[in-house]
Design an enzyme around this catalytic site. Structure first.
Site, PDB file in Angstrom:
ATOM      1  N   LYS A  30       3.298   4.169  -6.546  1.00  0.00           N
ATOM      2  CA  LYS A  30       3.806   5.265  -5.727  1.00  0.00           C
ATOM      3  C   LYS A  30       4.282   4.776  -4.357  1.00  0.00           C
ATOM      4  O   LYS A  30       4.713   5.574  -3.524  1.00  0.00           O
ATOM      5  CB  LYS A  30       2.718   6.328  -5.553  1.00  0.00           C
ATOM      6  N   LYS A  81      -2.469 -10.673  -5.907  1.00  0.00           N
ATOM      7  CA  LYS A  81      -2.992 -10.658  -4.544  1.00  0.00           C
ATOM      8  C   LYS A  81      -3.621 -11.992  -4.158  1.00  0.00           C
ATOM      9  O   LYS A  81      -3.487 -12.447  -3.017  1.00  0.00           O
ATOM     10  CB  LYS A  81      -4.012  -9.530  -4.373  1.00  0.00           C
ATOM     11  N   GLY A 144     -12.083  -8.773  -7.261  1.00  0.00           N
ATOM     12  CA  GLY A 144     -10.735  -9.228  -6.947  1.00  0.00           C
ATOM     13  C   GLY A 144     -10.344  -8.966  -5.503  1.00  0.00           C
ATOM     14  O   GLY A 144     -11.206  -8.734  -4.631  1.00  0.00           O
ATOM     15  N   GLY A 145      -9.033  -8.991  -5.248  1.00  0.00           N
ATOM     16  CA  GLY A 145      -8.542  -8.844  -3.890  1.00  0.00           C
ATOM     17  C   GLY A 145      -8.929  -7.536  -3.230  1.00  0.00           C
ATOM     18  O   GLY A 145      -9.295  -7.509  -2.048  1.00  0.00           O
ATOM     19  N   ALA A 146      -8.869  -6.425  -3.972  1.00  0.00           N
ATOM     20  CA  ALA A 146      -9.227  -5.126  -3.391  1.00  0.00           C
ATOM     21  C   ALA A 146     -10.715  -5.068  -3.061  1.00  0.00           C
ATOM     22  O   ALA A 146     -11.119  -4.534  -2.020  1.00  0.00           O
ATOM     23  CB  ALA A 146      -8.857  -4.004  -4.354  1.00  0.00           C
TER      24      ALA A 146
END
Length: 284
Positions: A30, A81, A144-146
């Site tokens: 989005k 990422k 992970g990256g988040a």
């Protein structure tokens, strides 16, 4: 216009100026809707696109963009990422600490890796704290990256009561040691019991099952923050809503990190006065 105003005026954008979001899959993103909304608000002659780029294609993508004067940078999503920070010429302190980049920006013939996820998570966690939501024992899904951005933000706010849920528990143990967490990591399917949940994985995204959506052991004042934005209301959030828990969806995260990226790409901050209309479009 005063001399001061003239000095503060942002430089003109190049002809055909554009930024974009990259990752794989990317069709569900989005981000173009958000950035184009702000571009229209400011009347800027630029575009924001999406491009499918996986780990194997990232180096070729950046090699091509280095020679494109109209390219203003890109946001980076899964699964690149971690790869993005390795390939970039330089990285900001937050990107280095996180070990992941969610944006790449050309500056002085170099590509700089940055991370606006950290600031976005800090704003969201601070808003939950101000609303009186408990934060003594939190459950974080992912490594992970988040997830790393969550850990950096939590450390900045002094939050160490975090249980990492992961497929690779050994990898989670390394993160728990690095960030001085109070609890040992557990497998991803262990039922959470505490104050809040943060989902920093693709679980619940279109095409992915929700592996762990049992929120029955969270305290009544508890909350769930799901970074997934497609669909907006995931199975995890529906379970939280059914229990009357606090809810933060992926749209909140997406907009906050996009605001920082927008200013770096286009040279001026977005107008946030009409964000209500933006959120309405994003959640439609």
């Amino acid at each position: 216009m005063s001399e001061k105003d003239q000095q503060q005026e942002p430089p003109p954008l190049p002809d055909g100026a554009y930024a974009e979001v990259i990752g794989d899959p990317i069709e569900q993103s989005k981000s173009p809707l958000i950035h184009r909304h702000w571009l229209d608000e400011l009347g800027l002659a630029a575009d924001y696109r999406r491009a499918r780029v996986g780990k194997d294609g990232l180096e070729a993508y950046l090699a091509e963009k280095r020679g494109d004067p109209a390219w203003l940078g890109c946001n980076v999503t899964m699964p690149v990422k971690l790869e993005a920070i390795r390939i970039a010429d330089e990285a900001t302190d937050r990107a280095v600490t996180t070990g992941a980049a969610n944006m790449l920006v050309p500056r002085d013939h170099k590509i700089i890796a940055g991370n606006s996820d950290v600031g976005a998570v800090m704003l969201i966690l601070a808003s939950l704290h101000e609303a009186g939501r408990p934060m003594a024992r939190l459950h974080l899904y992912g490594t992970g990256g988040a997830a790393r951005a969550v850990l950096v933000a939590a450390a900045s706010l002094g939050l160490t009561g975090i249980v990492i849920h992961a497929r690779d528990v050994q990898k989670a143990v390394q993160l728990a040691v690095q960030f001085g967490l109070a609890y040992e990591p557990v497998p991803l399917d262990v039922r959470p019991a505490g104050d809040g949940i943060i989902n920093a994985t693709p679980l619940g995204m279109v095409g992915h099952d929700c592996l762990n959506c049992d929120v029955s052991k969270l305290v009544p004042e508890g909350w769930v923050f799901d970074m997934v934005s497609a669909p907006v209301e995931t199975e995890l959030l529906r379970a939280a809503k059914k229990r009357g828990l606090g809810i933060i969806d992926g749209i909140d995260m997406l907009v906050e990190q996009a605001a920082s990226s927008f200013e770096l790409f286009f040279g001026q901050p977005p107008r946030r006065e009409d964000d209500a209309a933006l959120f309405e479009k994003l959640r439609a």
